[in-house]
Scaffold this active site. Structure first.
Site, PDB file in Angstrom:
ATOM      1  N   GLU A  25       0.828  -1.214   0.000  1.00 10.70           N
ATOM      2  CA  GLU A  25       0.000   0.000   0.000  1.00 10.70           C
ATOM      3  C   GLU A  25       0.859   1.259   0.000  1.00 10.70           C
ATOM      4  OE1 GLU A  25      -1.293   1.833   3.477  1.00 10.70           O
ATOM      5  OE2 GLU A  25      -1.198   0.007   4.666  1.00 10.70           O
ATOM      6  N   LYS A 159      -3.718  -1.939  14.234  1.00  6.91           N
ATOM      7  CA  LYS A 159      -2.860  -0.995  14.963  1.00  6.91           C
ATOM      8  C   LYS A 159      -3.314  -0.853  16.414  1.00  6.91           C
ATOM      9  CE  LYS A 159      -3.095   2.008  11.529  1.00  6.91           C
ATOM     10  NZ  LYS A 159      -3.250   1.242  10.283  1.00  6.91           N
TER      11      LYS A 159
HETATM   12  N1  PSU Z   1      -0.078   0.194   8.618  1.00  2.00           N
HETATM   13  C1  PSU Z   1       0.908   0.971   9.129  1.00  2.00           C
HETATM   14  N2  PSU Z   1       0.767   2.333   9.023  1.00  2.00           N
HETATM   15  C2  PSU Z   1      -0.314   2.912   8.404  1.00  2.00           C
HETATM   16  C3  PSU Z   1      -1.352   2.074   7.866  1.00  2.00           C
HETATM   17  C4  PSU Z   1      -1.179   0.723   8.001  1.00  2.00           C
HETATM   18  O1  PSU Z   1       1.901   0.473   9.688  1.00  2.00           O
HETATM   19  O2  PSU Z   1      -0.400   4.150   8.331  1.00  2.00           O
HETATM   20  C5  PSU Z   1      -2.569   2.727   7.189  1.00  2.00           C
HETATM   21  C6  PSU Z   1      -3.298   1.761   6.238  1.00  2.00           C
HETATM   22  O3  PSU Z   1      -3.369   2.381   4.965  1.00  2.00           O
HETATM   23  C7  PSU Z   1      -4.682   1.604   6.835  1.00  2.00           C
HETATM   24  C8  PSU Z   1      -4.887   2.948   7.451  1.00  2.00           C
HETATM   25  O4  PSU Z   1      -5.650   1.268   5.869  1.00  2.00           O
HETATM   26  O5  PSU Z   1      -3.604   3.152   8.096  1.00  2.00           O
HETATM   27  C9  PSU Z   1      -6.060   2.982   8.410  1.00  2.00           C
HETATM   28  O6  PSU Z   1      -6.645   4.239   8.349  1.00  2.00           O
HETATM   29  P1  PSU Z   1      -8.108   4.486   9.021  1.00  2.00           P
HETATM   30  O7  PSU Z   1      -7.910   4.147  10.473  1.00  2.00           O
HETATM   31  O8  PSU Z   1      -8.399   5.957   8.802  1.00  2.00           O
HETATM   32  O9  PSU Z   1      -9.071   3.592   8.310  1.00  2.00           O
END
Ligand code: PSU
Ligand code: MN
Length: 306
Positions: A25, A159
């Site tokens: 990604e 996360k």
């Molecule tokens: N994994 C990481 N760092 C990130 C992400 C994933 O180590 O920044 C990103 C991914 O793109 C994931 C996003 O889809 O964080 C989640 O964002 P949100 O909580 O707004 O859906």
């Protein structure tokens, strides 16, 4: 309507010979890590995938084209760019249609991987149910995507800024298999373990590959989440992180940070509050995920051609 989809020459070649490909990604580059480490990591993770015998396909929308596989100049542009859109299922088509540029989240990268026939995707950690979601309703679109798009996603779980128990409850409700790699408990992103029991455990990439193909054989929608623990020597214990995460969450609330800005804000504050230690761990876990994803992709391509 024609979809402007561009494969890098490497990805095109790998596709033509049914060789293993791992999707990567780009939101982690634009919104997840600071420059210049983001660029170094993007290049390093691609090298890790190649060293493990697969072809990397970093995904992003640039000037209205959906790119599957980026050239180094494009990686550099993204890594340095300010105010790039963070694309998910809701806004990806609009960005392409209007000639825009955006980084793909887990959800958007899964959509692109499926369009390009890629089975496996490596990230850091998926998005999920935010703490306080009972008031904010902030639940990442990544979870719904896992329920409907048939890509195996390798992450260090979700996360740890999130409400992890609620995140895994929602995945169970949505029928998403969550497979802990090599241990009985779920990992917690910067920490290798947690007190949550893993719904499934597999110790071998070939088994994960078979489970992926079995879902396809059964006509099941949706992907698998492979929860791959950060290597023990690189982890940050959860009791060290807990007060830091809480401080970052309190600041986000005080500053009225909402919607797509929440996750990038928290990651960058935790980076500052840990004096960079969170980033070092994040890099280690992403590389570890890229290696496992490559092994799974290799097994899928072996199983598919025999
Ligand atoms: N994994 C990481 N760092 C990130 C992400 C994933 O180590 O920044 C990103 C991914 O793109 C994931 C996003 O889809 O964080 C989640 O964002 P949100 O909580 O707004 O859906
Ligand atoms: Mn959100």
């Amino acid at each position: 309507m024609h979809l402007p989809l561009s494969l890098s020459s490497d990805v095109h070649r790998a596709q033509n010979s049914a060789a293993p490909i791992v999707a990567l990604e780009s939101t982690i580059i634009t919104h997840g890590m600071p420059y210049p480490q983001n660029l170094q990591v993007a290049r390093q993770v691609e090298a890790d995938v190649r060293a493990a015998g697969a072809t990397p396909a970093t995904i992003a929308v640039m000037d209205g084209t959906l790119h599957v596989g980026l050239e180094d100049a494009q990686l550099q542009t993204l890594a340095k760019a300010q105010n790039v859109a963070k694309l998910s299922r809701a806004d990806m088509a609009a960005c392409i249609a209007t000639g825009g540029t955006g980084a793909t989240t887990v959800a958007a990268t899964m959509i692109a991987a499926r369009l390009a026939g890629i089975h496996v995707f490596a990230t850091g950690g998926i998005g999920g149910v935010h703490r306080g979601a009972e008031n904010t309703f902030d639940i990442s679109a990544d979870l719904q995507e896992l329920a409907q798009t048939p890509v195996t996603v390798v992450g260090a779980g979700a996360k740890a800024i999130l409400d992890l128990p609620k995140t895994f409850e929602v995945l169970e409700t949505l029928g998403v298999p969550v497979i802990a790699y090599g241990q009985d408990t779920l990992p917690a992103f910067w920490s290798a373990t947690s007190d949550m029991a893993a719904p499934l455990r597999m110790d071998d990439p070939a088994r994960i590959a078979k489970a992926h193909l079995m879902r396809a054989a059964m006509g099941l929608d949706g992907g698998q989440l492979v929860a791959n623990p950060i290597p023990a020597q690189d982890q940050i214990p959860s009791d060290v992180l807990a007060p830091i995460i809480q401080t970052a969450l309190d600041e986000a609330a005080a500053q009225g940070i909402t919607a797509k800005a929440v996750t990038p804000f928290l990651l960058s504050r935790i980076f500052e509050l840990t004096k960079g230690a969170s980033l070092t761990a994040n890099i280690a876990l992403v590389r570890n995920n890229a290696r496992l994803a490559s092994a799974i992709a290799c097994e899928i391509s072996t199983l598919s051609t025999h």
